[in-house]
Scaffold this motif. Structure first.
Motif, short mmCIF file in Angstrom:
data_model
loop_
_atom_site.label_atom_id
_atom_site.label_comp_id
_atom_site.label_asym_id
_atom_site.label_seq_id
_atom_site.Cartn_x
_atom_site.Cartn_y
_atom_site.Cartn_z
N GLN A 245 -41.89 -20.67 3.49
CA GLN A 245 -40.65 -20.77 4.27
C GLN A 245 -40.32 -19.48 5.01
O GLN A 245 -39.42 -19.47 5.83
N LEU A 246 -41.01 -18.40 4.73
CA LEU A 246 -40.77 -17.13 5.42
C LEU A 246 -41.19 -17.24 6.87
O LEU A 246 -42.33 -17.61 7.17
N LYS A 247 -40.27 -16.94 7.78
CA LYS A 247 -40.54 -17.01 9.22
C LYS A 247 -40.19 -15.69 9.88
O LYS A 247 -39.24 -15.01 9.48
N ALA A 248 -40.96 -15.32 10.91
CA ALA A 248 -40.69 -14.09 11.67
C ALA A 248 -39.46 -14.29 12.54
O ALA A 248 -39.19 -15.39 13.02
N TYR A 249 -38.72 -13.19 12.73
CA TYR A 249 -37.50 -13.25 13.53
C TYR A 249 -37.25 -11.90 14.19
O TYR A 249 -37.25 -10.87 13.51
N GLY A 250 -37.07 -11.90 15.51
CA GLY A 250 -36.66 -10.70 16.24
C GLY A 250 -37.41 -9.44 15.88
O GLY A 250 -36.93 -8.65 15.10
N GLY A 251 -38.55 -9.23 16.42
CA GLY A 251 -39.34 -8.04 16.08
C GLY A 251 -40.07 -8.27 14.77
O GLY A 251 -40.78 -9.23 14.62
N GLY A 252 -39.84 -7.39 13.81
CA GLY A 252 -40.53 -7.51 12.54
C GLY A 252 -39.67 -8.05 11.42
O GLY A 252 -40.04 -7.95 10.25
N ASN A 253 -38.53 -8.59 11.73
CA ASN A 253 -37.63 -9.10 10.69
C ASN A 253 -38.01 -10.53 10.32
O ASN A 253 -38.96 -11.08 10.86
N ALA A 254 -37.27 -11.12 9.38
CA ALA A 254 -37.66 -12.43 8.87
C ALA A 254 -36.43 -13.24 8.47
O ALA A 254 -35.34 -12.71 8.34
N TYR A 255 -36.65 -14.53 8.26
CA TYR A 255 -35.63 -15.39 7.65
C TYR A 255 -36.31 -16.40 6.76
O TYR A 255 -37.51 -16.67 6.89
N GLU B 125 -24.36 -28.80 2.54
CA GLU B 125 -24.57 -29.35 1.20
C GLU B 125 -26.05 -29.44 0.84
O GLU B 125 -26.41 -29.61 -0.32
N ASN B 126 -26.93 -29.33 1.84
CA ASN B 126 -28.37 -29.50 1.61
C ASN B 126 -29.22 -28.25 1.78
O ASN B 126 -30.37 -28.23 1.32
N SER B 127 -28.71 -27.22 2.45
CA SER B 127 -29.56 -26.07 2.74
C SER B 127 -28.75 -24.85 3.17
O SER B 127 -27.55 -24.94 3.40
N PHE B 128 -29.45 -23.73 3.28
CA PHE B 128 -28.87 -22.51 3.84
C PHE B 128 -30.01 -21.62 4.32
O PHE B 128 -31.19 -21.87 4.04
N ARG B 129 -29.66 -20.56 5.03
CA ARG B 129 -30.64 -19.61 5.56
C ARG B 129 -30.20 -18.20 5.22
O ARG B 129 -29.01 -17.90 5.19
N VAL B 130 -31.18 -17.31 4.96
CA VAL B 130 -30.91 -15.88 4.83
C VAL B 130 -31.83 -15.13 5.79
O VAL B 130 -33.00 -15.50 5.96
N TYR B 131 -31.27 -14.12 6.45
CA TYR B 131 -32.04 -13.24 7.32
C TYR B 131 -32.38 -11.99 6.55
O TYR B 131 -31.52 -11.45 5.84
N LEU B 132 -33.61 -11.51 6.67
CA LEU B 132 -34.08 -10.36 5.92
C LEU B 132 -34.43 -9.22 6.87
O LEU B 132 -35.17 -9.41 7.83
N LEU B 133 -33.91 -8.05 6.57
CA LEU B 133 -34.16 -6.85 7.37
C LEU B 133 -34.68 -5.76 6.45
O LEU B 133 -34.20 -5.60 5.33
N ASP B 134 -35.62 -4.97 6.94
CA ASP B 134 -36.12 -3.83 6.18
C ASP B 134 -35.15 -2.67 6.38
O ASP B 134 -34.77 -2.37 7.50
N ARG B 135 -34.77 -2.02 5.33
CA ARG B 135 -33.83 -0.92 5.37
C ARG B 135 -34.33 0.25 6.22
O ARG B 135 -33.54 0.96 6.83
N ASN B 136 -35.62 0.45 6.27
CA ASN B 136 -36.19 1.64 6.92
C ASN B 136 -36.81 1.39 8.29
O ASN B 136 -36.93 2.31 9.09
N ASN B 137 -37.25 0.19 8.56
CA ASN B 137 -37.90 -0.12 9.84
C ASN B 137 -37.90 -1.63 10.05
O ASN B 137 -37.32 -2.36 9.28
N ASP B 138 -38.57 -2.07 11.08
CA ASP B 138 -38.61 -3.51 11.40
C ASP B 138 -39.86 -4.18 10.84
O ASP B 138 -40.61 -4.83 11.55
N THR B 139 -40.07 -4.04 9.54
CA THR B 139 -41.28 -4.64 8.95
C THR B 139 -40.96 -5.61 7.82
O THR B 139 -41.79 -5.83 6.95
N ALA B 140 -39.77 -6.18 7.80
CA ALA B 140 -39.39 -7.09 6.72
C ALA B 140 -40.34 -8.28 6.62
O ALA B 140 -40.70 -8.70 5.53
#
Length: 128
Positions: free
Chosen positions: A43-53, A93-108
């Motif tokens: 389920q991990l998907k790339a988002y905006g540069g090197g970030n993920a959701y 009621e069926n789902s949600f999303r979280v966006y993941l960012l790396d604290r130090n750079n865009d490599t999440a």
């Protein structure tokens, strides 16, 4: 009533006097349920540069409205450097999303892909 001493915590169990207190007075307490789970692999998907959701499916929980959700990020390593897992987007009621960012750079995305990141959750909501 049964009293159990667990280290410094005292746990009092009383099955016949248990009650649920909620702010929503329109639904009976038996409709309130807890559901736990985790995001599916892949389920991990790339988002905006090197970030993920990650999109998390809770369809099997059977909620009829959006529940209250608490999340945590799990991985083999480096997940302490990733932020965003507790910020929930598009909650239904069926789902949600979280966006993941790396604290130090865009490599999440790469960090999470390598470390096998996934989201664990506990949801409390209504099933009727």
């Amino acid at each position: 009533m049964k009293t159990i001493l667990l280290g410094v915590a005292l746990l009092v169990l009383s099955i016949d006097t248990a009650s649920v207190v909620t702010r929503d007075k329109t639904r009976p307490a038996p409709c309130l349920q807890t559901c736990t789970g985790y995001s599916d692999k892949g389920q991990l998907k790339a988002y905006g540069g090197g970030n993920a959701y990650i999109d998390v499916n809770m369809n099997y929980c059977g909620f009829v409205t959006a529940p209250v959700v608490t999340t945590s990020l799990r991985a083999k390593y480096w997940h302490w450097a990733i932020v965003g897992a507790t910020s929930i987007y598009n909650l239904t009621e069926n789902s949600f999303r979280v966006y993941l960012l790396d604290r130090n750079n865009d490599t999440a995305f790469k960090t999470c892909l390598d470390a096998g990141c996934y989201v664990q959750f506990i949801a409390v909501g209504y099933s009727c």
